[in-house]
Enzyme design. Structure first.
Site, short mmCIF file in Angstrom:
data_model
loop_
_atom_site.label_atom_id
_atom_site.label_comp_id
_atom_site.label_asym_id
_atom_site.label_seq_id
_atom_site.Cartn_x
_atom_site.Cartn_y
_atom_site.Cartn_z
N ASP A 7 44.70 4.14 51.65
CA ASP A 7 45.56 3.64 52.73
C ASP A 7 46.87 4.43 52.66
OD1 ASP A 7 46.52 2.00 54.86
OD2 ASP A 7 47.61 0.75 53.44
N SER A 8 47.67 4.29 53.71
CA SER A 8 48.98 4.94 53.67
C SER A 8 49.91 4.26 52.66
CB SER A 8 49.61 4.90 55.06
OG SER A 8 49.69 3.55 55.49
N CYS A 70 42.45 1.77 55.99
CA CYS A 70 43.59 1.95 56.88
C CYS A 70 43.01 2.01 58.29
CB CYS A 70 44.29 3.26 56.53
SG CYS A 70 45.59 3.71 57.70
N GLU A 147 56.02 -3.17 53.39
CA GLU A 147 56.31 -2.17 52.35
C GLU A 147 57.63 -2.49 51.63
OE1 GLU A 147 54.60 0.76 51.29
OE2 GLU A 147 52.89 -0.02 52.40
N CYS A 185 45.34 -4.12 61.10
CA CYS A 185 46.08 -3.22 60.20
C CYS A 185 45.95 -3.86 58.82
CB CYS A 185 47.55 -3.14 60.62
SG CYS A 185 48.60 -2.30 59.40
N HIS A 187 47.79 -3.86 56.36
CA HIS A 187 49.02 -4.46 55.83
C HIS A 187 49.16 -5.92 56.27
CE1 HIS A 187 50.23 -0.36 54.89
NE2 HIS A 187 51.32 -0.80 54.31
N1 DGL Z 1 47.62 -0.02 56.77
C1 DGL Z 1 47.50 0.91 57.85
C2 DGL Z 1 46.54 0.38 58.90
O1 DGL Z 1 45.65 -0.38 58.57
C3 DGL Z 1 48.73 1.37 58.57
C4 DGL Z 1 50.01 1.54 57.91
C5 DGL Z 1 50.86 2.64 58.48
O2 DGL Z 1 51.36 2.56 59.61
O3 DGL Z 1 51.00 3.59 57.73
O4 DGL Z 1 46.63 0.74 60.04
#
Ligand code: DGL
Length: 265
Positions: A7-8, A70, A147, A185, A187
């Site tokens: 993931d990012s 992600c 984050e 997402c 997150h």
């Molecule tokens: N966790 C990532 C997702 O599921 C996105 C996070 C980011 O914007 O870097 O889209």
């Protein structure tokens, strides 16, 4: 079996947690591309370049199967990742749409995601392919709040309230009778408690983590081995101290060590 999870940032830890519960005998490598986050505000080309280099890194470290934990990378760059990686790759958009398909009785669903995921309309396509009506809404402030570790925080609660009010209005205008809200997402499950408090009890809030783990389990059936797994290995492209502290909180297990890696820019 070594599974690479990418993931990012911290969001993919929600998927790693589900994978470790479902397939405890596998070994895991987790990469958070924290130096180049957020992906959700970037172009398709940039996300594809970042995601492909991240995938290559995990394969180089021995990953035999990749889970793209992600949604942004899954929505914009799955083909680029498959081209870059020499191992099977699973994204989370299809598994999220599958979970929505199972959950929705009214066949109307709402998706919240990053701006890039919403602009790609990957969820709209995946949901429509399953006979669901769908509206999508970008919530770009949520990833930075997660984050930052601002989970139970009044600012996050207020931001969520505004986004969810706008989403409800969008659904009303589209004459949707949605019974399912997809957290598009990885997150966002970290904000699940806050989100569930802000929406009617009758709305199912779903994320793709458990559905993804179940699909990996099916894909690996028979080939994942029975050995006792090694502890997961963690890699980040920015502050390892922050990753250890916040990551442990999000994973629900202590993260002892995180290796700093440089994937360029
Ligand atoms: N966790 C990532 C997702 O599921 C996105 C996070 C980011 O914007 O870097 O889209």
């Amino acid at each position: 079996m070594k599974i690479g999870v990418f993931d990012s940032g911290f969001g993919g830890l929600t998927v790693l947690r589900a994978l470790m519960d479902r397939i405890p005998e596998a070994s895991y490598l987790y990469l958070g591309d924290t130096a180049r986050l957020p992906y959700g505000a970037k172009s398709r080309e940039t996300v594809a370049r970042y995601a492909a280099s991240s995938a290559k890194f995990l394969v180089g470290e021995g990953a035999e199967f990749l889970v793209i934990a992600c949604n942004t990378a899954s929505a914009l760059a799955l083909d680029a990742i498959r081209d870059a990686a020499s191992v099977p790759v699973l994204g989370v958009v299809e598994t999220g749409a599958n979970a929505a398909d199972v959950s929705s009785a009214t066949r109307d669903v709402m998706v919240i995601a990053t701006a890039a995921t919403v602009e790609s309309h990957a969820y709209a396509a995946a949901c429509r392919a399953r006979g669901l009506r769908v509206i999508e809404k970008a919530c770009p402030l949520l990833v930075p709040l997660v984050e930052e570790g601002w989970i139970e925080h009044p600012v996050t609660a207020e931001v969520l309230r505004i986004y969810l009010t706008e989403l409800t209005e969008q659904a009303r205008q589209a004459e949707l009778n949605a019974d399912t809200l997809v957290l598009g997402c990885t997150h966002y499950p970290l904000l699940r408690g806050q989100i569930e408090r802000a929406v009617p009890e009758t709305l199912w809030v779903i994320d793709s983590a458990v559905a993804t783990a179940a699909q990996v389990d099916r894909r690996l059936a028979g080939s994942r081995g029975t050995n006792t797994a090694e502890p997961p290995q963690f890699f980040a492209t920015d502050s390892v101290a922050k990753f250890r502290t916040l990551g442990s909180r999000f994973l629900g297990h202590a993260i002892e060590s995180v290796e700093l890696v440089d994937l360029g820019n």
